[in-house]
Design a protein around this motif. Sequence first.
Motif, PDB file in Angstrom:
ATOM      1  N   ASP A 344      -4.773   1.959  -9.564  1.00 32.56           N
ATOM      2  CA  ASP A 344      -5.131   2.065 -11.397  1.00 32.56           C
ATOM      3  C   ASP A 344      -5.260   3.763 -10.739  1.00 32.56           C
ATOM      4  O   ASP A 344      -5.938   4.177 -11.668  1.00 32.56           O
ATOM      5  N   ASP A 345      -5.590   4.438  -9.656  1.00 34.88           N
ATOM      6  CA  ASP A 345      -6.016   5.460  -9.374  1.00 34.88           C
ATOM      7  C   ASP A 345      -4.954   6.530  -8.606  1.00 34.88           C
ATOM      8  O   ASP A 345      -4.849   7.596  -7.312  1.00 34.88           O
ATOM      9  N   TRP A 346      -3.519   5.978  -9.213  1.00 30.21           N
ATOM     10  CA  TRP A 346      -2.705   6.558  -8.051  1.00 30.21           C
ATOM     11  C   TRP A 346      -2.368   8.109  -8.559  1.00 30.21           C
ATOM     12  O   TRP A 346      -1.747   8.496  -6.962  1.00 30.21           O
ATOM     13  N   ASP A 347      -2.517   8.817  -9.391  1.00 28.41           N
ATOM     14  CA  ASP A 347      -2.452  10.271  -9.848  1.00 28.41           C
ATOM     15  C   ASP A 347      -3.242  11.167  -8.127  1.00 28.41           C
ATOM     16  O   ASP A 347      -3.055  11.556  -7.880  1.00 28.41           O
ATOM     17  N   THR A 348      -4.257  10.139  -8.062  1.00 25.51           N
ATOM     18  CA  THR A 348      -4.740  11.022  -6.840  1.00 25.51           C
ATOM     19  C   THR A 348      -4.769  10.421  -5.808  1.00 25.51           C
ATOM     20  O   THR A 348      -4.552  11.459  -5.035  1.00 25.51           O
ATOM     21  N   PHE A 349      -4.112   9.065  -5.376  1.00 29.64           N
ATOM     22  CA  PHE A 349      -3.977   9.264  -4.543  1.00 29.64           C
ATOM     23  C   PHE A 349      -2.990   9.675  -4.150  1.00 29.64           C
ATOM     24  O   PHE A 349      -2.634  10.279  -2.304  1.00 29.64           O
ATOM     25  N   ARG A 350      -2.040   9.622  -4.649  1.00 28.81           N
ATOM     26  CA  ARG A 350      -0.609  10.077  -4.761  1.00 28.81           C
ATOM     27  C   ARG A 350      -0.370  12.060  -4.013  1.00 28.81           C
ATOM     28  O   ARG A 350      -0.092  11.740  -2.930  1.00 28.81           O
TER      29      ARG A 350
END
Length: 388
Positions: A344-350
Amino acid sequence: MATTRRRSVLVAHPSAELYGSDRVMLETVSALTARGERVVVVTPTDGPLLAEARRRGATAEIVGFPVLRKRLLSASGLARLAVALPTAIVRAIRMIRLHRVDAVYVSTLTIPVWLVAARLSGRVAVCHVHEAEAAARPIMKRALSTPLLLAQAIATNSEFSAGVLAEPYPALGARTTVVLNAVDGPPAPTPPRGTLSGSVRLAYVGRLSERKGVDLCVAAVKLLADRGRDATLDIVGDVFDGYEWFAVQLRQYVADNGLEERVRFLGFRPSVWEELDAADIALVPSRLDEPFGNTAVEAVLARRPVVVSETSGLREAAAGYPSAVFVRPGDAEAIADAVERIADDWDTFRRDAETARDDAAERHSRARYDDAILAVIDRADPHDGGHF
């Protein structure tokens, strides 16, 4: 370092596979051969590790000796071990004398026969400990640590391991040095997917065992499916000999819950980078204490977010990486929650996964490991101020 002759080190290791501690041992072999040591690697069985040892410049041989597996930690198992030890010690002493070794490097505390043989032969004895059983009974901790009294120097892979070893014998602390594992990353890690279209791709790398928690990964996939979250899981690894029943049970669970299209058993792979490249998130779900967590570091080096059990050496392995999410050990629902949080927070974790790789590469570089493990071996010499 100046020397008048080519020195010889016997490296004893309990298996011939290519999992975490196996690869760490091979890096020690590389460090020794690179500075001109003659290295003899001995294992009790055949396997791919022997070819790797030879490729790194060592002689590699199969020598029968007992290994302290969990199935031996019973009254009958210990009795069988006691019967086998005298013959194994004699065989080990013969190998030490045959190869005229100056030092014996014992990789893990599960093969104490080599510490005994080294000291009976008057050779330097070094032990590199990759195990730690904080939850074990005091009598078992003492039994496992007692052979280390024969080692003139000890290396461990984490502060957690060092603390467990020193509980029964505080004096061991003065002989023990923490040496962080060298962990190779892929030569050119593939960036994480820009968007998580379709299934969230999960990967588990390691032994198939209840201790390692691979069944929790499968259960988490089912929970995610029940929540309407599409996820798949690649399982990379195999069982120890004698534990095939666990793999059978795991496959049966997959079949009983209709997960055949979501869970793939890929078996052991000598290199896991292709499988991690294909994944979005790596899972390291150990139920019990781990002395360290190579697979967690490998995930970071592969630029993948990782879900890690918050326990023991795994905390050290994944500490400081913003792409790591810690979960309660033994909790499939917590794993599923962590996967959803990352997705759900893929951009941050990526982004975090891409920046964390550089920190891991520095912390676990070969150069840093080589310097540290050679310093431990050199300090073991009782004769000339730290060199054998």
